[in-house]
Design a protein around this motif. Structure first.
Motif, PDB file in Angstrom:
ATOM      1  N   PRO A  12      80.593 -37.303   0.086  1.00  0.00           N
ATOM      2  CA  PRO A  12      80.078 -36.097  -0.570  1.00  0.00           C
ATOM      3  C   PRO A  12      79.698 -36.313  -2.030  1.00  0.00           C
ATOM      4  O   PRO A  12      79.520 -35.353  -2.737  1.00  0.00           O
ATOM      5  CB  PRO A  12      81.277 -35.155  -0.474  1.00  0.00           C
ATOM      6  CG  PRO A  12      82.441 -36.067  -0.632  1.00  0.00           C
ATOM      7  CD  PRO A  12      82.045 -37.390   0.004  1.00  0.00           C
ATOM      8  N   LEU A  13      79.610 -37.554  -2.454  1.00  0.00           N
ATOM      9  CA  LEU A  13      79.506 -37.766  -3.893  1.00  0.00           C
ATOM     10  C   LEU A  13      78.169 -37.403  -4.522  1.00  0.00           C
ATOM     11  O   LEU A  13      78.022 -37.460  -5.713  1.00  0.00           O
ATOM     12  CB  LEU A  13      79.852 -39.223  -4.244  1.00  0.00           C
ATOM     13  CG  LEU A  13      81.343 -39.580  -4.150  1.00  0.00           C
ATOM     14  CD1 LEU A  13      81.565 -40.976  -4.652  1.00  0.00           C
ATOM     15  CD2 LEU A  13      82.172 -38.610  -4.964  1.00  0.00           C
ATOM     16  N   SER A  14      77.149 -37.124  -3.747  1.00  0.00           N
ATOM     17  CA  SER A  14      75.925 -36.653  -4.392  1.00  0.00           C
ATOM     18  C   SER A  14      75.143 -35.866  -3.356  1.00  0.00           C
ATOM     19  O   SER A  14      75.401 -35.963  -2.176  1.00  0.00           O
ATOM     20  CB  SER A  14      75.090 -37.809  -4.908  1.00  0.00           C
ATOM     21  OG  SER A  14      74.526 -38.499  -3.829  1.00  0.00           O
ATOM     22  N   ARG A  15      74.274 -35.093  -3.811  1.00  0.00           N
ATOM     23  CA  ARG A  15      73.533 -34.331  -2.812  1.00  0.00           C
ATOM     24  C   ARG A  15      72.148 -33.973  -3.311  1.00  0.00           C
ATOM     25  O   ARG A  15      71.839 -34.065  -4.480  1.00  0.00           O
ATOM     26  CB  ARG A  15      74.302 -33.062  -2.432  1.00  0.00           C
ATOM     27  CG  ARG A  15      74.536 -32.117  -3.566  1.00  0.00           C
ATOM     28  CD  ARG A  15      75.259 -30.903  -3.070  1.00  0.00           C
ATOM     29  NE  ARG A  15      76.613 -31.202  -2.688  1.00  0.00           N
ATOM     30  CZ  ARG A  15      77.553 -30.267  -2.526  1.00  0.00           C
ATOM     31  NH1 ARG A  15      77.260 -29.006  -2.721  1.00  0.00           N
ATOM     32  NH2 ARG A  15      78.765 -30.590  -2.167  1.00  0.00           N
ATOM     33  N   ALA A 136      69.626 -25.589 -13.900  1.00  0.00           N
ATOM     34  CA  ALA A 136      70.365 -26.135 -12.761  1.00  0.00           C
ATOM     35  C   ALA A 136      71.862 -25.917 -12.918  1.00  0.00           C
ATOM     36  O   ALA A 136      72.566 -25.650 -11.947  1.00  0.00           O
ATOM     37  CB  ALA A 136      70.061 -27.627 -12.632  1.00  0.00           C
ATOM     38  N   GLN A 137      72.316 -26.019 -14.132  1.00  0.00           N
ATOM     39  CA  GLN A 137      73.756 -25.966 -14.354  1.00  0.00           C
ATOM     40  C   GLN A 137      74.351 -24.611 -14.000  1.00  0.00           C
ATOM     41  O   GLN A 137      75.538 -24.493 -13.770  1.00  0.00           O
ATOM     42  CB  GLN A 137      74.064 -26.332 -15.808  1.00  0.00           C
ATOM     43  CG  GLN A 137      73.814 -27.821 -16.074  1.00  0.00           C
ATOM     44  CD  GLN A 137      73.659 -28.124 -17.537  1.00  0.00           C
ATOM     45  OE1 GLN A 137      74.087 -27.358 -18.391  1.00  0.00           O
ATOM     46  NE2 GLN A 137      73.033 -29.248 -17.854  1.00  0.00           N
ATOM     47  N   ILE A 138      73.514 -23.585 -13.982  1.00  0.00           N
ATOM     48  CA  ILE A 138      74.070 -22.270 -13.703  1.00  0.00           C
ATOM     49  C   ILE A 138      74.384 -22.108 -12.232  1.00  0.00           C
ATOM     50  O   ILE A 138      75.231 -21.329 -11.841  1.00  0.00           O
ATOM     51  CB  ILE A 138      73.118 -21.189 -14.231  1.00  0.00           C
ATOM     52  CG1 ILE A 138      73.295 -21.106 -15.743  1.00  0.00           C
ATOM     53  CG2 ILE A 138      73.390 -19.856 -13.601  1.00  0.00           C
ATOM     54  CD1 ILE A 138      72.189 -20.395 -16.427  1.00  0.00           C
ATOM     55  N   GLY A 139      73.688 -22.847 -11.399  1.00  0.00           N
ATOM     56  CA  GLY A 139      74.048 -22.763  -9.986  1.00  0.00           C
ATOM     57  C   GLY A 139      72.905 -22.293  -9.133  1.00  0.00           C
ATOM     58  O   GLY A 139      72.460 -21.167  -9.236  1.00  0.00           O
ATOM     59  N   SER A 140      72.436 -23.167  -8.250  1.00  0.00           N
ATOM     60  CA  SER A 140      71.242 -22.849  -7.472  1.00  0.00           C
ATOM     61  C   SER A 140      71.485 -21.685  -6.522  1.00  0.00           C
ATOM     62  O   SER A 140      70.561 -20.971  -6.171  1.00  0.00           O
ATOM     63  CB  SER A 140      70.778 -24.064  -6.695  1.00  0.00           C
ATOM     64  OG  SER A 140      71.817 -24.519  -5.859  1.00  0.00           O
TER      65      SER A 140
ATOM     66  N   VAL B 688      79.405 -31.589  -9.374  1.00  0.00           N
ATOM     67  CA  VAL B 688      78.407 -31.789  -8.337  1.00  0.00           C
ATOM     68  C   VAL B 688      77.087 -32.182  -8.980  1.00  0.00           C
ATOM     69  O   VAL B 688      76.500 -31.409  -9.740  1.00  0.00           O
ATOM     70  CB  VAL B 688      78.229 -30.501  -7.506  1.00  0.00           C
ATOM     71  CG1 VAL B 688      77.182 -30.721  -6.424  1.00  0.00           C
ATOM     72  CG2 VAL B 688      79.550 -30.079  -6.882  1.00  0.00           C
ATOM     73  N   PHE B 689      76.653 -33.373  -8.688  1.00  0.00           N
ATOM     74  CA  PHE B 689      75.366 -33.856  -9.187  1.00  0.00           C
ATOM     75  C   PHE B 689      74.390 -33.933  -8.040  1.00  0.00           C
ATOM     76  O   PHE B 689      74.762 -34.314  -6.928  1.00  0.00           O
ATOM     77  CB  PHE B 689      75.517 -35.260  -9.792  1.00  0.00           C
ATOM     78  CG  PHE B 689      76.223 -35.279 -11.110  1.00  0.00           C
ATOM     79  CD1 PHE B 689      77.595 -35.406 -11.175  1.00  0.00           C
ATOM     80  CD2 PHE B 689      75.504 -35.167 -12.291  1.00  0.00           C
ATOM     81  CE1 PHE B 689      78.257 -35.415 -12.394  1.00  0.00           C
ATOM     82  CE2 PHE B 689      76.156 -35.181 -13.519  1.00  0.00           C
ATOM     83  CZ  PHE B 689      77.534 -35.302 -13.566  1.00  0.00           C
ATOM     84  N   LEU B 695      73.471 -31.907 -13.159  1.00  0.00           N
ATOM     85  CA  LEU B 695      74.770 -31.312 -12.879  1.00  0.00           C
ATOM     86  C   LEU B 695      74.540 -29.875 -12.434  1.00  0.00           C
ATOM     87  O   LEU B 695      73.911 -29.089 -13.134  1.00  0.00           O
ATOM     88  CB  LEU B 695      75.642 -31.349 -14.142  1.00  0.00           C
ATOM     89  CG  LEU B 695      77.036 -30.745 -14.005  1.00  0.00           C
ATOM     90  CD1 LEU B 695      77.833 -31.450 -12.926  1.00  0.00           C
ATOM     91  CD2 LEU B 695      77.779 -30.834 -15.339  1.00  0.00           C
ATOM     92  N   LEU B 696      75.031 -29.544 -11.264  1.00  0.00           N
ATOM     93  CA  LEU B 696      74.709 -28.248 -10.673  1.00  0.00           C
ATOM     94  C   LEU B 696      75.779 -27.195 -10.927  1.00  0.00           C
ATOM     95  O   LEU B 696      75.593 -26.035 -10.577  1.00  0.00           O
ATOM     96  CB  LEU B 696      74.513 -28.403  -9.157  1.00  0.00           C
ATOM     97  CG  LEU B 696      73.397 -29.358  -8.745  1.00  0.00           C
ATOM     98  CD1 LEU B 696      73.337 -29.459  -7.231  1.00  0.00           C
ATOM     99  CD2 LEU B 696      72.065 -28.897  -9.300  1.00  0.00           C
TER     100      LEU B 696
END
Lengths: 212, 781
Positions: A12-15, A136-140, B688-689, B695-696
């Protein structure tokens, strides 16, 4: 005696976080008229709140600046749109990239299709957008929800506007094909590029200000 | 010497100030004419900087200056390598350190590109939007296995395959051992860590006083002395011209011992340039990408065992994500390599790691510093082996412990302090036995669990063991000094971020000199008060600085008694030092206050003998030959709802051996804090990247810190095997609480969910309700 055990696991380390915006609207107007209506810059300016400027850089490239005003909060973003695979009056692809300064950026592409359906037109779009920086940091997951809401709002206005234009009304000049230096398909591309870009950026800015 | 304070659960000296808002933190510093800084940070994980145009920003009202990399001139240079790679044969290390402001390209989201200085932070942030930067996006590397491919984009243009380092350490002959094994278990395990998120983010205030030719820097650093030395060198000043103060700090946890961050290096330079004080306080959003993380590793590990579950050997090949730069050297992966061995006898070991550059913020130690990754691998492999061999999981551990007679035990593998890993003392069986007894392991497994399961309740138990090497060198120093008012001042070069040094060091001195705890005033983190030191990290404060304090106090005690024998004209054996006085036993009236005696020892006129030193003061340094091995076991009973995968920790037991304990209250506090962070790491926190290095989840809405309802009451119990490496017998305890929690969760949750173990194993951290749901797939309990 030796026994060997081996297992593969899903890491799960990247997505992949590309945001997908798909949708379609049934517009109660014939395909050709939808196409033409989208050639009207005035239509677009009304449907996209805060559109400050649209500037054709070349036959296939457009610069757009939109200021989003949501309540007391204002944010400005600058975008660039590129057209490709034009197939009038049915479909085209466009790619876009735009920057909101310290708030981040977005880029991606969209495929837009018009098909006749009964007396109207099925307008469908598939856009892949990637956002970065603070956006992006706020959350998709938050952005997805607001994006859908903004798309709804745009198309509501667009449909209303189109319905008004297609009916002959006193004092209103008939819809005429205007002289276009860049071709009809480009204007449509502009339209949809604006839609998608506007959706991505406006609601992201909303979120940034709301979540500050 | 009394033992009134040493070992006592005294309340902390510093708490009243901290709890009533009277303590000084960096953001409390307000200076006349002070300016504020804001940083423009890259929104891209990897991009070339084609152009930076700050002209509009410079014209904004209230903006005093804007600096980009170009404007720094000769001052622009990559930061120093903080930890050189240990002397391991054939080790590959590519040094690439962070820069003050990105020049040609940015390598991670959040990397600073420009700094704006303005009359207020508000104006500075508004001005960021005026800066026009042309970025040309480049291909990004985020996933480890892809980053290492030769055709992948390069984080550093001249480093192929993004290989930051490669280190191979061996002991014995693993291949031979594996050939003789009854069972070889091979698994791929992943461990994702997170970030420290101290309650106080970073901050720097710099003040250049031109008339005094002196620079003062307040910095939320865990290592004020190295920062002082480094800043002096960078700015072309003498060390004596620079004073670095680390006042009260709201948590460090490792991310604040990363040194020479871009902001740390720029703010003092700006202050000298503009000749006005400058302040920068990091906000939480910046902290998520601007302060170091500790992150991913992927292990391909195998363990070879006999039929009885005795370890014949272990082989581990792992990838370590070091982020965009590697200023902290190899500390984290070397800790992983060493701590995988744990409290077990591993006769053959073959461990290779490749540290990889990625387009993400840098990785430096965070509470545990890579140890948890190694412990996770070993504990999981043992659990799987136990299951396959039909041996109880606690029994397989017992069978492999290094026994008490085998100390000091040499593991041979080179450790983070550049010497072979040695365990000085320990009693692993006693620790495990105490943990099992405290949590009621036998009763739970044979009675309580089956009963609850029959009622449809999913409950499980986990027990894991670990060793933590602490108190590494190089050294620390301390100065103890009796003042004429009878209060004792203690100064040392390390900093304090909540570890209670103001109390634990006071306890040592109070006992040595016979004064009240409240009469000992401890100063840490001020380079003008103590010149030498390395810093607070690797669970070494009490061990290294504490022993230096003790040594200095011992010398002062000798001076006091010597002066008293002269004063009373009696033998030293007749003297009692207690209650802030020195008295002659059995002679009432022959008693003098310590302060008075100190004044007498510092005459302003008269003659003295050769070699006399004034007053009662001593400075002493302590440096151990290697780290001392603390150890412990954690046990947990957890209930989980298989429909929601929400868990509840019913009991949490920690048995810890940190050698001699100075203050059990402080030790428990350290353990509680460590466990809380371990729980976060195991089940709630994950950075979470996406594949583009974005960074998401850079906010607490999506980065989940455990809250009060997630952290249970923790039952702490001690086993004491004093360290043989320092006179006080102390071992460190700062990181212990955080180290084995991932392994504990995996074991306990497998047990609670009663997963079909041959099909579903928990081999990754973090777990979470979502992840457990994904992993258990269509399987229905």
């Amino acid at each position: 005696m030796e026994s060997l055990e081996s297992k593969a696991i899903v890491s799960p380390l990247s997505r992949d976080s590309a945001m997908e915006i798909t949708g379609q609207r049934l517009i109660p107007v014939a395909q050709a008229q939808v196409w033409d209506a989208l050639n009207e810059p005035d239509v677009l300016k009304v449907c996209i709140p805060g559109c400050e400027s649209m500037e054709a850089i070349s036959d296939t490239e457009l610069r757009v600046v939109v200021t989003a005003a949501i309540g007391p909060v204002k944010a400005k973003f600058a975008g660039k749109l590129l057209l490709a695979d034009v197939n009038p009056p049915n479909s085209y692809r466009l790619s876009f990239e735009g920057s909101g300064g310290p708030a981040g950026f977005g880029n991606g592409d969209a495929l837009v299709r018009l098909t006749p359906e009964g007396a109207g037109t099925r307008l469908s779009y598939q856009a892949n957008a990637r956002i970065g920086g603070k956006l992006a940091q706020i959350g998709s997951r938050l952005i997805d929800g607001v994006a859908k809401k903004m798309v709804d709002e745009f198309f509501q206005r667009f449909t209303v506007k189109l319905a008004g234009l297609s009916m002959p009304a006193a004092g209103k000049p008939p819809l005429a094909s205007t002289t276009k230096s860049t071709g009809p398909s480009l204007e449509i591309a502009f339209a949809f590029a604006l839609i998608v870009t506007a959706i991505v950026f406006i609601n992201d800015f909303v979120l940034i200000w709301l979540l500050r | 010497m009394s033992t009134r304070y040493f070992g006592a659960r005294t309340k902390r000296n510093e708490d009243e100030r901290l709890l009533t808002g009277k303590a000084l933190f960096v953001d409390d510093i307000v200076l006349p004419g002070m300016l504020h800084a804001a940083f423009l940070r890259s929104p891209y994980a990897h991009a070339r900087i084609a152009k930076v145009d700050a002209s509009a920003a410079r014209q904004r009202n209230g903006v005093v200056a804007v600096f980009t990399a170009q404007d720094l001139g000769d001052y622009w240079k990559p930061g120093p390598l903080l930890v050189p790679p240990p002397p391991i044969r054939d080790a590959i290390f590519n040094e690439r350190t962070q820069v003050p402001l990105a020049k040609e390209k940015v390598r991670h989201v959040g990397e600073p590109v420009a700094i704006v200085i303005a009359e207020s932070r508000y104006i500075a942030e508004d001005a960021l939007a005026d800066i026009d930067v042309d970025f040309e996006q480049l291909g990004t590397v985020a996933a480890l296995r892809k980053a290492i491919q030769p055709e992948s984009p390069r984080v550093h243009d001249d480093v192929a395959g993004n290989i930051a380092a490669q280190v191979h350490q061996t002991k014995g002959d693993y291949s031979a051992a594996a050939r003789q094994a009854h069972l070889v278990v091979r698994r791929t395990l992943t461990y994702d860590h997170g970030c420290a998120q101290p309650i106080e983010t970073r901050g720097v205030v710099a003040h250049w006083e031109a008339r005094e030719d002196k620079l003062t820097v307040w910095d939320t650093t865990q290592a004020p002395v190295p920062i002082r030395n480094g800043l002096a060198a960078l700015l072309g000043l003498s060390e004596k011209q620079v004073r670095v103060i680390a006042p009260f700090i709201g948590g460090g946890f490792g991310c604040k011992v990363m040194m020479f961050y871009p902001e740390e290096v720029l703010i003092p330079w700006v202050a000298m340039n503009l000749e006005r004080p400058v302040k920068w306080i990091e906000d939480r959003a910046e902290h998520f990408t601007g302060t170091s993380h500790e992150r991913g590793q992927i292990h391909d590990a195998e363990i070879a065992l006999t039929k009885d579950g005795k370890i014949l050997g272990i082989k581990d090949v792992f990838l370590h994500d070091t982020g965009a730069y590697d200023p902290y050297g190899l500390t984290v992966p070397i800790n992983t390599q060493c701590h995988l061995l744990g409290p077990y006898l591993v006769p053959n070991y073959d461990s290779t790691f490749t540290a990889i550059f990625t387009n993400k913020p840098i990785v430096t130690p965070y509470r545990g510093a890579g140890r948890q990754h190694g412990v996770f691998v070993m504990e999981r492999l043992l659990d799987i082996a136990a299951r396959k061999l039909g041996i109880d999981r606690t029994e397989i551990r017992r069978r492999n412990f290094i026994s008490s007679e085998e100390f000091p035990y040499n593991n041979e593998i080179i450790s983070q302090d550049f010497v072979p890993l040695k365990y000085d003392s320990g009693d692993y069986s006693a620790i495990l036995a105490r943990a099992l007894e405290t949590i009621g392991y036998e009763r739970f497994v044979s009675h309580e669990q089956p009963t609850l399961r029959a009622q449809g309740i999913h409950v499980g138990i986990g027990v894991v063991c670990y060793v933590e090497v602490t108190g590494i060198g190089p050294y620390e120093g301390a100065r103890v000094h009796v003042q004429s008012n009878g209060k004792v001042s203690v100064a040392t070069g390390i900093g304090t971020q909540g570890q209670g040094h103001y109390t634990s060091f006071a306890q040592i001195v109070a006992d040595q000199l016979g004064v009240d705890l409240s009469d000992v005033e401890v100063t840490t983190g001020d380079t003008d008060q103590f010149y030498w030191g390395a810093g607070t990290f690797a669970s070494r404060g009490a061990v290294v600085a504490g022993n230096a304090v003790n040594q200095a106090a011992t010398i002062v005690r000798r001076k006091i008694l010597h002066a008293a024998t002269k004063h009373f004209e009696c033998a030293e054996s007749d003297l009692i030092a207690a209650g802030g006085r020195v008295s002659v036993a059995g002679v009432p009236g022959h008693s003098i206050k310590l302060g008075e005696l100190a004044k007498k020892a510092n005459p302003t006129r008269g003659a003295v003998e050769f070699g006399t030193e004034p007053g009662f003061e001593a400075t002493s340094y302590f440096g151990p030959p290697c780290g001392t091995a603390a150890s412990g076991a954690h046990a947990m009973i957890v209930a989980i709802d298989p429909k929601t995968m929400i868990l509840e920790i019913k009991r949490y037991v920690v048995v810890h051996d940190c050698g001699t304990v100075i203050n059990p209250l402080i030790v428990e506090g350290q353990i509680h804090g460590g466990v809380a962070q371990g729980i976060g790491n195991a089940f709630y926190e994950q950075l979470v990247f996406d594949d583009f290095g974005q960074l998401l989840n850079a906010s607490f809405a999506d980065y989940l810190l455990p809250t009060a309802i997630d952290v249970p009451r923790i039952e702490v119990s001690h086993v004491v095997t004093p360290s043989t490496l320092n006179p006080l017998g102390i071992k460190g305890v700062g990181e212990a609480g955080a180290i084995p929690v991932g392994a504990l969760f995996a074991q306990a949750l497998e047990d609670a969910l009663e997963l079909p173990r041959d099909e579903i194993e928990l081999l990754e951290i973090p777990l979470s309700p979502n992840r457990l749901w994904e992993l258990s797939g269509s399987w229905n309990p």
